[in-house]
Design a protein around this motif. Structure first.
Motif, short mmCIF file in Angstrom:
data_model
loop_
_atom_site.label_atom_id
_atom_site.label_comp_id
_atom_site.label_asym_id
_atom_site.label_seq_id
_atom_site.Cartn_x
_atom_site.Cartn_y
_atom_site.Cartn_z
N GLN A 364 0.83 -1.20 0.00
CA GLN A 364 0.00 0.00 0.00
C GLN A 364 0.86 1.25 0.00
O GLN A 364 2.06 1.20 0.26
CB GLN A 364 -0.93 0.00 1.21
CG GLN A 364 -2.19 -0.79 0.97
CD GLN A 364 -3.03 -0.21 -0.15
OE1 GLN A 364 -3.33 0.96 -0.17
NE2 GLN A 364 -3.39 -1.07 -1.09
N MET A 365 0.22 2.38 -0.27
CA MET A 365 0.98 3.61 -0.46
C MET A 365 0.34 4.77 0.28
O MET A 365 -0.88 4.88 0.35
CB MET A 365 1.00 3.90 -1.97
CG MET A 365 1.54 5.23 -2.34
SD MET A 365 3.13 5.02 -3.16
CE MET A 365 3.67 6.71 -3.28
N GLU A 386 -13.75 1.76 0.96
CA GLU A 386 -13.59 1.25 -0.41
C GLU A 386 -12.67 0.03 -0.50
O GLU A 386 -13.08 -1.00 -1.04
CB GLU A 386 -13.10 2.37 -1.33
CG GLU A 386 -13.03 1.92 -2.78
CD GLU A 386 -12.88 3.08 -3.73
OE1 GLU A 386 -11.98 3.89 -3.53
OE2 GLU A 386 -13.68 3.16 -4.69
N PRO A 387 -11.43 0.11 0.03
CA PRO A 387 -10.58 -1.09 -0.05
C PRO A 387 -11.15 -2.26 0.76
O PRO A 387 -10.97 -3.42 0.37
CB PRO A 387 -9.24 -0.64 0.52
CG PRO A 387 -9.50 0.64 1.22
CD PRO A 387 -10.69 1.25 0.57
N ARG A 437 -6.65 4.40 5.15
CA ARG A 437 -7.02 3.71 3.93
C ARG A 437 -5.94 2.69 3.55
O ARG A 437 -6.23 1.58 3.12
CB ARG A 437 -7.20 4.72 2.79
CG ARG A 437 -7.40 4.04 1.43
CD ARG A 437 -7.58 5.04 0.31
NE ARG A 437 -6.42 5.92 0.20
CZ ARG A 437 -6.38 6.99 -0.58
NH1 ARG A 437 -7.43 7.31 -1.29
NH2 ARG A 437 -5.31 7.75 -0.63
N VAL B 197 -3.65 1.61 -6.66
CA VAL B 197 -2.89 0.85 -5.66
C VAL B 197 -3.83 0.02 -4.79
O VAL B 197 -3.50 -1.07 -4.35
CB VAL B 197 -2.03 1.81 -4.81
CG1 VAL B 197 -1.43 1.09 -3.63
CG2 VAL B 197 -0.94 2.41 -5.67
N THR B 198 -5.03 0.55 -4.53
CA THR B 198 -6.00 -0.20 -3.74
C THR B 198 -6.44 -1.46 -4.46
O THR B 198 -6.84 -2.43 -3.83
CB THR B 198 -7.23 0.69 -3.46
OG1 THR B 198 -6.79 1.83 -2.74
CG2 THR B 198 -8.27 -0.03 -2.64
N LEU B 200 -8.47 -1.29 -7.50
CA LEU B 200 -9.69 -1.10 -8.30
C LEU B 200 -9.38 -1.28 -9.79
O LEU B 200 -8.29 -0.94 -10.24
CB LEU B 200 -10.24 0.31 -8.07
CG LEU B 200 -11.31 0.46 -7.00
CD1 LEU B 200 -10.69 0.32 -5.64
CD2 LEU B 200 -12.01 1.80 -7.12
N ARG B 208 -16.32 5.40 -10.14
CA ARG B 208 -16.41 5.89 -8.77
C ARG B 208 -15.57 7.13 -8.51
O ARG B 208 -15.91 7.94 -7.65
CB ARG B 208 -15.97 4.79 -7.81
CG ARG B 208 -17.12 3.86 -7.53
CD ARG B 208 -16.85 3.06 -6.31
NE ARG B 208 -16.51 1.70 -6.67
CZ ARG B 208 -16.20 0.77 -5.79
NH1 ARG B 208 -16.15 1.07 -4.52
NH2 ARG B 208 -15.93 -0.44 -6.17
#
Lengths: 532, 306
Positions: A364-365, A386-387, A437, B197-198, B200, B208
């Motif tokens: 992750q960043m 969201e994640p 996040r 990065v998540t 998607l 979105r």
């Protein structure tokens, strides 16, 4: 030193009206500045330091801002009472200004030379030829080599440092009495910063100009100024000789500012990586090439490194050194021309579909600009959720919300703010949201690219400690990227130095700090020590 | 840890009170506070419901002539007067509104759907996808669109559906260009990188993260497109490609009104007024929507308060 002050400000008060609500941006600010003296105005964002300078020159945004009181005496007239016409004769001629960002304060369509000589043509009877001669002379004095040829170039052909030199030449060309420099070095690299400060100081001494230096950076102010004013939320909390304020600060806020910058090695409690800890991430011979105007440009060249479990790898370098591109390559935001990245011995280049999604969950960043990295049209709850939803880490709305709340608590945010939007938060709080996040998917590696450089100094320390705490509690590894050596020293177990796309030195942080091998590393460290 | 749990349960209850707060809910709340925008919304609803109910409400038939009466000014029998053939202007305005509003909304909806999707995909994907998509737009732009529309009409004959399609197909080009420009700027923002990065997918990111952030300019452009389309329809009708007499539209009424402007000014004034009112209402509504959809704008502050 008891001569007549050239500028004397008394009880300057500026009130902003935003959406019908009034707030005092500057509250009864007073200071004197004598001929040839350097005054520093220090404070964090929102402390009113820039507003007060703009007020003196009549540059406040109307009608939101209003000067409700005070006076500013300059050569027998009150600047605050002068008409716009009278002020125009002073602005740029007797009092000139250097702005923060040399990228935006110069007009990209006008040649450097024409911009530098413009104030002279406006304010005196010089002919164009005389002005040009004078401009070239000054450009030469501020350290632009081959000034006569450079005169005809455009701003984009100058580097940031050179543009700032040209700005200084432009500000000095009318031989002003006072030069106001608003964060003149904040947009520049550390090595360039120090040159520009040197230049400002020399120019000020040679010409006997009075210099007002506005900055959030205590190191900068300490190096250059004779006396300073510390501002906090519009109020000047402390005034005095610079040396005195730094050695014996009288006000608690000044103390807090001084304490905020970590100038120490990484705290013992956070150094726990055993020598035989398994290697999580292995990068070998990474090369990234961009094409700029059809010419290949190698941003990252043959860089190899590894990150062990629970370890923080610091990457230091100036802008353009390729440190951000390197992190983007690891995250697969840009593609590599050569080399490979292995996470737990699995190559990441060819990952697709579900395997790529799994990788996204593991790495992750956290980005530099906390506002730009959050979608302005999503609530904080939705941003963090969201994640969680995407990777199905919780079932059903209630469970997702419960997890969001726990994450918000983890990063020190009140869950009551879950339904707010990013713009309702401060920069530091937004960065906490971004961190929440990032850790929402329970990653094993966190990449932080300049996570505190957009934040105020007192907030920086809080966010750094939060990151260290999360690493320890969750057993994360981290790649920490920064231009700021002090911050990297505080955070990293091992450090790697990047220059021009190459990794020129790496090793245990304290070893590198104590005995740097490369000349460039030594230069960085010595600059760092000056501001300490 | 147990303490932590209790804390989160407690706050969970607090939050559930407000749960379901989304951009659209918030936008509606903000829109309701903007009096000017609400006025615009009510006017539009009023015009649309009149149009829907016209066949039952209209005082006369749109084709009924009274040649003896001829053109007469507003009177009790004919509130807005009659035209040169003695047809009731109010009736014709009501029937014309049906055509104009339908063409305006339907054609704009076509251009909105095609243009926004096209622009987002081109802008977000970039590279060769963008190049190909935008060259297609360029080529269509270069076609003299009148000829294009006339050709369509000649080949497929005259139909209402074709009218929407023809206008929509021309109008989406500009929309696609506007959207693409916006998306290109957005794509470089860090929150898009964060979304990648998540994990998607591109489609998820476009829907979105990109779409909600381009609503502002899109809505403004839509409010400009609707009246433009209504006038465009008048032009097509004037060429004999749109609605045919005795049917009418606002555009047609204005065009004929202009011819007799000096003798019978009401024939121009009333249709003109109808179009202007629509335009104003749409602009107020559009501005309000743009502000309402941007959480950063002052909550509830619309044109009235500023």
């Amino acid at each position: 030193m008891s001569s007549q002050p050239i500028l004397s400000v008394r009880n300057l008060t500026v009130v902003f009206t935003i959406r019908g609500q009034k707030f005092t941006a500057v509250d009864k600010l007073s200071f004197d500045i004598e001929r040839g003296e350097t005054l520093g105005i220090v404070g964090e964002s929102g402390s009113g330091k820039s507003v007060s300078c703009n007020a003196l020159l009549g540059l406040l945004p109307r009608p939101q801002a209003e000067i409700t009181g005070g006076e500013a005496w300059f050569e027998g007239s009150d600047l605050l009472e002068l008409s716009e016409k009278a002020l125009r004769k002073i602005r740029g001629k007797r009092i000139s200004m250097v702005f923060q960002d040399p990228m935006t304060s110069m007009n990209p369509y006008i040649r450097i030379g024409d911009q530098v000589m413009e104030p002279l043509l406006l304010h005196s009877r010089s002919t164009a030829a005389e002005a040009k001669e004078r401009a070239i002379e000054l450009l030469d004095q501020v350290g632009i080599h081959d000034a006569a040829r450079r005169f005809d170039q455009y701003p984009h052909e100058f580097s940031g440092g050179m543009r700032q030199r040209a700005m200084i030449a432009m500000a000095l060309i009318t031989a002003p009495d006072i030069l106001i420099a608003d964060e003149p070095t904040s947009a520049l690299d550390v090595t360039v910063q120090s040159q520009i400060l040197e230049l400002l100081k020399t120019m000020q001494e040679q010409r006997g100009v009075s210099l007002v230096l506005v900055s959030h950076d205590l190191g900068v102010v300490r190096r250059v100024t004779d006396k300073l004013v510390v501002m906090d939320r519009g109020v000047s909390v402390e005034r005095g000789r610079t040396h005195q304020v730094f050695t014996t600060p009288a006000h608690s806020y000044t103390q807090k500012l001084l304490d905020a910058i970590p100038h120490t090695a990484k705290p013992e409690t956070y150094r726990f990586v055993p020598k035989d800890a398994p290697v999580y991430l292995r990068a070998k011979g990474i090369r990234v090439t961009f094409s700029i105007k059809h010419r290949p440009f190698t941003a990252v060249d043959d860089v190899s490194f590894q990150v062990r479990k629970g370890e923080v790898l610091g990457i230091v370098g100036e802008s353009g050194s390729g440190k951000t591109t390197l992190s983007q390559a690891v995250l697969r935001l840009v593609s590599m021309e050569a080399g490979e990245v292995l996470l737990e011995d699995i190559g990441i280049q060819k990952l697709r579909g579900a395997a790529l999604k799994r990788y996204r969950k593991q790495v992750q960043m956290v980005f530099q600009d906390p506002y730009a990295s959050l979608n302005p049209r999503m609530t904080v709850h939705d941003i963090i959720a969201e994640p969680i939803r995407l990777h199905q880490l919780a079932e059903g709305g209630r469970a997702v919300t419960a997890k969001v709340i726990r994450l918000m608590q983890d990063v020190g945010l009140s869950p009551a703010w879950a339904n707010k939007y990013p713009h309702e938060f401060s920069g530091g709080q937004c960065q906490r949201v971004a961190i929440a996040r990032a850790i929402a998917v329970e990653p094993i590696l966190l990449i932080a690219d300049e996570p505190v450089s957009a934040l105020d100094v007192t907030i920086q320390a809080q966010v750094l400690n939060l990151l260290l705490e999360l690493i320890r509690r969750k057993g994360l590894s981290m790649i920490f990227i920064s231009h700021d050596l002090a911050v990297v020293r505080y955070m990293a177990d091992r450090v790697a130095v990047m220059k021009d796309g190459r990794m020129i030195e790496s090793g245990e942080t304290e070893t590198v700090y104590a005995s740097p091998k490369e000349r460039y590393t030594r230069e960085l460290i010595s600059l760092e020590k000056i501001s300490e | 840890m147990p303490e932590n749990m209790i804390d989160s349960l407690k706050s969970l209850e607090q939050i559930e009170f407000e749960e379901g707060r989304s951009l659209w809910n918030d936008a509606w709340v903000r829109l309701k506070r903007n009096r000017l925008a609400m006025f615009g919304l009510w006017v539009m609803l009023f015009l649309v419901s009149i149009s829907l109910l016209t066949p039952w409400f209209a005082p006369y038939g749109y084709e009924i002539q009274d040649l003896e009466l001829g053109a007469s000014g507003p009177s009790l029998a004919h509130w807005l007067g009659t035209d040169t053939l003695g047809r009731d202007l109010l009736t014709r305005l009501m029937y014309g509104g049906r055509v104009s509003l339908l063409v305006g909304f339907a054609a704009t909806a076509v251009s909105l759907a095609v243009g926004v999707i096209w622009g987002i995909v081109a802008g977000y994907m970039g590279g060769s996808v963008d190049a190909v998509m935008m060259r297609i737009v360029d080529i269509l732009y270069a076609l003299p669109f009148m000829i294009f529309v006339i050709l369509l009409m000649v080949v497929f004959g005259q139909s209402f559906l074709l009218l929407f399609l023809a206008i929509g197909l021309v109008e989406w080009l500009t929309m696609a260009r506007i959207v693409r420009g916006q998306v290109q700027a957005l794509r470089r923002q860090e929150f898009v990188s964060a979304a990648i990065v998540t994990g998607l997918s591109s489609a998820q990111i476009m829907r979105r993260h990109i779409l909600p952030n381009i609503m502002g300019p899109v809505i403004v452009y839509v409010t400009l497109t609707i009246p433009a389309v209504m006038l465009f329809e008048a032009f097509l009708s004037f060429l004999g490609l749109g609605v045919q007499p005795p049917q009418s539209s606002w555009g047609v009424l204005i065009a004929t009104g202009v011819e007799t402007m000096e003798e019978y000014p009401w024939l121009l004034i009333f249709p003109g007024l109808a179009l202007s009112i629509t335009l104003f209402a749409l602009n107020f509504l559009g501005d309000g929507l743009r502000d309402a959809l941007d959480p950063r704008s002052a909550s509830g502050a619309g044109g009235v308060h500023e």
